[in-house]
Design a protein around this motif. Sequence first.
Motif, PDB file in Angstrom:
ATOM      1  N   MET A   1      -7.736  66.696  40.488  1.00 19.38           N
ATOM      2  CA  MET A   1      -6.775  68.012  40.802  1.00 19.38           C
ATOM      3  C   MET A   1      -5.797  67.371  41.961  1.00 19.38           C
ATOM      4  N   ARG A   2      -6.358  66.412  42.949  1.00 18.71           N
ATOM      5  CA  ARG A   2      -5.432  65.754  43.971  1.00 18.71           C
ATOM      6  C   ARG A   2      -4.448  64.871  43.084  1.00 18.71           C
ATOM      7  N   PHE A   3      -4.775  64.111  41.916  1.00 21.93           N
ATOM      8  CA  PHE A   3      -3.894  63.320  41.389  1.00 21.93           C
ATOM      9  C   PHE A   3      -2.482  64.264  40.809  1.00 21.93           C
ATOM     10  N   ILE A   4      -3.068  65.420  40.254  1.00 19.44           N
ATOM     11  CA  ILE A   4      -1.962  66.124  39.682  1.00 19.44           C
ATOM     12  C   ILE A   4      -1.202  66.810  40.949  1.00 19.44           C
ATOM     13  N   GLY A  20      -1.472  59.337  33.747  1.00 19.59           N
ATOM     14  CA  GLY A  20      -2.090  58.825  34.864  1.00 19.59           C
ATOM     15  C   GLY A  20      -3.856  59.086  34.665  1.00 19.59           C
ATOM     16  N   LEU A  21      -3.694  60.447  34.690  1.00 24.34           N
ATOM     17  CA  LEU A  21      -5.032  60.796  34.338  1.00 24.34           C
ATOM     18  C   LEU A  21      -5.919  60.148  33.334  1.00 24.34           C
ATOM     19  N   THR A  22      -5.289  59.760  31.954  1.00 31.25           N
ATOM     20  CA  THR A  22      -6.083  59.087  31.131  1.00 31.25           C
ATOM     21  C   THR A  22      -6.465  57.673  31.628  1.00 31.25           C
ATOM     22  N   ARG A  23      -5.672  57.046  32.422  1.00 37.08           N
ATOM     23  CA  ARG A  23      -5.764  55.960  32.998  1.00 37.08           C
ATOM     24  C   ARG A  23      -6.900  55.897  33.940  1.00 37.08           C
ATOM     25  N   MET A  24      -7.172  56.962  34.480  1.00 37.07           N
ATOM     26  CA  MET A  24      -8.159  57.144  35.687  1.00 37.07           C
ATOM     27  C   MET A  24      -9.544  57.480  35.170  1.00 37.07           C
ATOM     28  N   VAL A  25      -9.601  58.032  33.891  1.00 37.38           N
ATOM     29  CA  VAL A  25     -10.887  58.294  33.389  1.00 37.38           C
ATOM     30  C   VAL A  25     -11.447  57.133  32.728  1.00 37.38           C
ATOM     31  N   ALA A  26     -12.750  56.625  33.060  1.00 35.77           N
ATOM     32  CA  ALA A  26     -13.067  55.397  32.426  1.00 35.77           C
ATOM     33  C   ALA A  26     -13.697  55.739  31.007  1.00 35.77           C
TER      34      ALA A  26
END
Length: 83
Positions: A1-4, A20-26
């Motif tokens: 949520m913070r990233f959003i 960005g979220l896609t890159r953050m999630v392993a």
Amino acid sequence: MRFIAEGFKRNLTATDIEDGLTRMVARNIEVEKETAITTAATQQQPENELKQYALQLQIALEQMSATMQIIADQKEEIAELQK
């Protein structure tokens, strides 16, 4: 949520935030060496169980898509309000 939230502050598009979220999630994929035991175990999985997993995945993807659309709409509204 913070990233959003930070993405909105930086005026990122919904697509940029999603990327960005896609890159953050392993995404770790473990490949298991196929043996007679793993082949037999896979063949024994009930077809209904596989369909259940596919349905759950489809629902999750639809929910994520709807959420990203809401975020994009809200960003547009914020931009209009700022004008």
